[in-house]
Design an enzyme around this catalytic site. Structure first.
Site, PDB file in Angstrom:
ATOM      1  N   HIS A 115     -12.578  -3.126   2.734  1.00 33.52           N
ATOM      2  CA  HIS A 115     -11.142  -3.239   2.958  1.00 33.52           C
ATOM      3  C   HIS A 115     -10.744  -2.874   4.399  1.00 33.52           C
ATOM      4  CE1 HIS A 115      -6.894  -2.403   1.103  1.00 33.52           C
ATOM      5  NE2 HIS A 115      -6.820  -2.806   2.352  1.00 33.52           N
ATOM      6  N   GLU A 173       0.817  -1.227   0.000  1.00 31.42           N
ATOM      7  CA  GLU A 173       0.000   0.000   0.000  1.00 31.42           C
ATOM      8  C   GLU A 173       0.851   1.279   0.000  1.00 31.42           C
ATOM      9  OE1 GLU A 173      -2.847   0.058  -0.891  1.00 31.42           O
ATOM     10  OE2 GLU A 173      -3.992  -1.598  -0.061  1.00 31.42           O
TER      11      GLU A 173
END
Ligand SMILES: [Zn+2]
Length: 212
Positions: free
Chosen positions: A151, A71
């Site tokens: 998520h 990420e």
């Protein structure tokens, strides 16, 4: 504490407090043009400072043997457009519940103002992609926190401590809302009620001092 030591400390706390499980979740902290970020594939309570990669703000690896978290592009995109100096991303339970069922977390408690008010849910996109980074960036506009559809959550701060506390608050707000739904229909604070809270915080009444 060095940037990398901070990642170890708050990574350990994130696991201890049940905000992440396994190798999920990632943290970063910025200093100038450099960002220390948690590595890919290592549980956050197993980190040592040397394990944590350092990248520059353009995404080039500057130091470290392990790959930065998948990420990292999202973290860098957020640094590009906000004043954030630290970012915390988790898959905490109640945050993820709200992120899979709602398009925003309504203001059920005035402490939501500490995160900027109603928390938006960023549109779903595959993890690690520029699309997800763009969606999160949009959801964070004017906020300290956002949820990511199906998520988890992401929070920002001027320090890693601030970003971490924002994550704890986000999770608490989501838990209050979700548990509230199991009891009844949670009341949502009106804009007027929230404005009154801001006014109160800006103009706290001083207690009169008793003179002998
Ligand atoms: Zn994630």
């Amino acid at each position: 504490m060095s940037l990398r030591e901070q990642l170890c400390e708050y990574g350990r706390r994130a696991v201890e407090q049940g905000l992440v499980i396994g190798t999920s979740g990632n943290l970063s902290v910025r200093q100038g043009e450099l960002v220390a970020v948690t590595p890919s594939g290592v549980a956050l309570d197993r980190l040592t400072p040397e394990m944590c990669p350092i990248v520059d703000i353009e995404g080039y690896l500057v130091e470290g043997d392990l790959q930065p978290s998948s990420e990292t592009p999202m973290h860098l995109a957020v640094y590009e457009t906000t004043a954030a100096q630290a970012i915390v991303h988790t898959h905490s339970v109640f945050g993820t519940v709200v992120a899979t069922t709602m398009t925003e977390l309504p203001a059920v408690h005035y402490n939501a103002l500490l995160l900027g008010g109603v928390v938006r849910v960023a549109e779903y996109a595959t993890y690690g992609t520029p699309e997800l980074a763009a969606n999160v960036r949009a959801a964070l506009e004017g906020r300290q926190a956002a949820l990511m559809a199906n998520h988890g959550g992401v929070t920002i701060g001027a320090t890693l401590e601030q970003a971490f506390e924002a994550t704890r608050l986000l999770e608490w707000l989501c838990e209050v809302y979700v548990r509230g739904l199991s009891v009844g229909k949670p009341t949502i604070l009106t804009d007027e009620q929230l404005a009154a809270v801001v006014d109160r915080a800006l103009n706290p009444p001083a207690f009169p001092r008793r003179t002998p």
